[in-house]
Design a protein around this motif. Structure first.
Motif, PDB file in Angstrom:
ATOM      1  N   LYS A   1      -3.731  -4.305   2.886  1.00 49.08           N
ATOM      2  CA  LYS A   1      -2.626  -3.773   2.036  1.00 49.08           C
ATOM      3  C   LYS A   1      -1.740  -4.664   1.508  1.00 49.08           C
ATOM      4  O   LYS A   1      -1.270  -4.449   0.213  1.00 49.08           O
TER       5      LYS A   1
ATOM      6  N   ILE B   1      -7.861  -2.074  -3.817  1.00 44.97           N
ATOM      7  CA  ILE B   1      -7.744  -2.427  -2.335  1.00 44.97           C
ATOM      8  C   ILE B   1      -8.324  -1.541  -1.523  1.00 44.97           C
ATOM      9  O   ILE B   1      -9.146  -1.721  -0.633  1.00 44.97           O
ATOM     10  N   LYS B   2      -8.357  -0.012  -1.611  1.00 43.52           N
ATOM     11  CA  LYS B   2      -8.786   0.924  -0.873  1.00 43.52           C
ATOM     12  C   LYS B   2     -10.164   0.831  -1.154  1.00 43.52           C
ATOM     13  O   LYS B   2     -11.080   1.142   0.048  1.00 43.52           O
TER      14      LYS B   2
ATOM     15  N   LEU C   1      -4.104  -0.989  -6.289  1.00 42.01           N
ATOM     16  CA  LEU C   1      -3.987  -0.231  -5.154  1.00 42.01           C
ATOM     17  C   LEU C   1      -5.455   0.509  -4.912  1.00 42.01           C
ATOM     18  O   LEU C   1      -5.909   0.627  -3.721  1.00 42.01           O
TER      19      LEU C   1
ATOM     20  N   GLY D   1       0.694  -1.092  -0.086  1.00 44.71           N
ATOM     21  CA  GLY D   1       0.063  -0.096   0.129  1.00 44.71           C
ATOM     22  C   GLY D   1       0.543   1.271   0.063  1.00 44.71           C
ATOM     23  O   GLY D   1       0.133   2.395  -0.267  1.00 44.71           O
ATOM     24  N   THR D   2       2.148   1.155   0.012  1.00 40.84           N
ATOM     25  CA  THR D   2       3.116   2.525   0.049  1.00 40.84           C
ATOM     26  C   THR D   2       4.002   2.357  -1.118  1.00 40.84           C
ATOM     27  O   THR D   2       4.760   1.363  -1.505  1.00 40.84           O
TER      28      THR D   2
END
Length: 508
Positions: free
Chosen positions: A213, A206-207, A203, A17-18
């Motif tokens: 994440k 996912i959110k 991503l 997630g980053t």
């Protein structure tokens, strides 16, 4: 508001997630347009991604099929929302035409949606139930239930020739996520920008769906140590790979050498032989030659199902087929190959045939740089079987005609082929008896047998097998395309005398 017309890569890895930068960078080498800087992957980044995937598995592996289907559909939606930008960066990096990228994007979204539908049906779970027989003699039988369960984090290696359908959110990733397995993708250096924008889509999904994440990570670039670290990481439970025989075999061996070996599902390509039976050649040899040339040069021959070998009887009818193929190939313009390295390997492959004993040049072309022109050679069955190098795949628009003396030698040649992704029979009704004789041999050689068609292109559906005996793939019982591919990332578990409160949701 998402700008769908412009995309400028930031060059970072996606770890749980980053977006993460690396200490060093590499510059992409696009077919046209601007090269961008991308962070180089490291074993430390692989370790972080794998640990995040393992942590995510405790949640994601137990999610409902409905939740995973919504996640897969959300990924497809987010890819579609970035359609124009994906085409822009994809064509720049690969040199593939816009139409090809648009079609491949549609296939990628279609795969995700197909798996969403597939897991909702539940058939893939293969649920079995043997009820208790407490009064059975001489021993009672316990209550036993069976269901397929996800295996854990999966590593996926992006393919060079399919920047979308076999890469970041491609068939391996879709199957693993559908099964309930988090994924760590090793991005391919040929199209890192395309990989990045697709990772952005994942991503966003996912959110949107609230998934953990760590369910997906993308590690860009890196040397062999990155791939080695990924396949040997103790938290990785299986590997999906599409690529060369040499690279795939090296990773396969690493998986086998682990303290706890894991399955390596490698699709390694093949020469996909076509057998042109006498009746078909007599009726339409010219048309078959022209058709073969079209299939052979589609996408500059950069398909793993490219039909690189045509088997035909000696004589005037076979001569007409070869002449028609050569004439059609002469009219094919130079095509941009995916990378400079692939173009160089194609030229090196061609050079193996030049001056080789028993090999006759039919059409020889000199390619320039990344632009490939077709080549055609001819040999006979005895020389082909004697020289193993003639059966090695040349990735590009190169064809080899193998002439046989008759049905007996054609069948003997078929027995001598290595494992293939596909084999094709071109036949008329008069060829049925010969085809019946050959079919038991051919179905042992390939995962897909075709009649009167060309194998280039793979339908994404329930009945498709994209795999075959080694060296076409490393696991003859698996496919990397179609809904059956989900089985690679599942294992059966039996539950004996468990109360309903302890059973997985699909059994309760």
């Amino acid at each position: 508001m998402l700008d769908t017309s412009v995309f400028t890569p930031h060059g970072k890895h996606l770890i749980a997630g980053t977006w993460v930068s690396g200490e060093t960078t590499f510059t992409s080498d696009p077919a046209h347009g601007t090269g961008y800087a991308f962070s180089v992957g490291t074993p430390a980044l692989v370790d972080a991604a794998c640990k995040a995937a393992e942590e995510a598995f405790w949640i994601y592996g137990s999610t409902s099929r409905e939740a995973r289907a919504a996640f897969l559909n959300a990924i497809a939606d987010e890819i579609e929302a970035r359609a124009e930008a994906i085409t822009q960066i994809g064509t720049q990096e690969t040199g593939l035409p816009e139409g090809r990228l648009q079609g491949e994007r549609g296939r990628t979204m279609g795969q995700l949606r197909l798996f969403a539908e597939h897991i909702l049906k539940g058939d893939y779970l293969d649920i079995r139930h043997d009820t208790a027989l407490p009064d059975r003699q001489p021993l009672p039988r316990p209550d036993i239930k069976l269901v397929q369960r996800p295996i854990g984090p999966v590593a996926v290696f992006g393919a060079s020739n399919f920047p979308l359908a076999f890469s970041t959110a491609g068939s391996d990733t879709a199957a693993a996520l559908a099964a309930g397995c988090p994924v760590v993708v090793k991005g391919h250096g040929a199209h890192p920008g395309t990989g990045e924008i697709v990772a952005e889509a994942i991503l966003a999904a996912i959110k949107k769906t609230g998934m953990p994440k760590g369910v997906f990570s993308l590690v860009q670039g890196g040397k062999r140590d990155v791939g080695q670290a990924l396949v040997q990481h103790p938290l990785i439970n299986a590997v999906g790979f599409t690529g060369s025989l040499g690279g795939g075999r090296a990773l396969f061996d690493l998986c086998a050498q682990r303290a706890v070996p894991i399955p390596f599902f490698g699709e390694l390509g093949s020469v996909n032989p076509m057998f042109l039976l006498p009746g078909a050649i007599k009726a339409r040899g010219d048309a078959l030659g022209t058709g073969w040339a079209g299939s052979l040069t589609m996408g500059a021959g950069q398909f793993c199902t490219n039909p690189g070998v045509a088997v035909v009887e000696a004589g005037s009818k076979g001569d007409a087929f070869v002449a028609a193929a050569a004439a059609a190939l002469k009219g094919v313009a130079a095509q941009c190959m995916l990378t400079d390295g692939i173009a160089q390997a194609y030229e090196e492959g061609k050079s193996r045939f030049l001056g080789r004993p028993g090999v006759r040049p039919v059409l020889v072309s000199d390619s320039e740089g990344r632009n490939a022109l077709p080549n055609l050679f001819e040999t006979d069955a005895a020389d082909y079987l004697r020289d193993h190098a003639l059966g090695e795949e040349v990735f590009g628009p190169l064809g080899l005609v193998v002439r046989v003396s008759g049905a007996e030698e054609m069948e003997a040649l078929a027995r001598g082929f290595d494992g293939q992704l596909t084999v094709t029979l071109h036949m008329d009704e008069d060829d049925t008896a010969l085809a019946q004789r050959m079919l038991p041999v051919l179905e042992r050689k390939a995962g897909r047998v075709l009649v009167n068609g060309f194998p280039t292109g793979v339908e994404v559906c329930d009945a498709m097998v994209h795999g075959g005996p080694y060296p076409a793939s490393t696991n003859f019982g698996a496919t990397s395309v179609g809904t059956l591919s989900i089985r690679r990332f599942l294992r059966p578990v039996s539950y004996q005398n468990l109360p309903a409160a302890l059973l997985p949701g699909d059994l309760s």
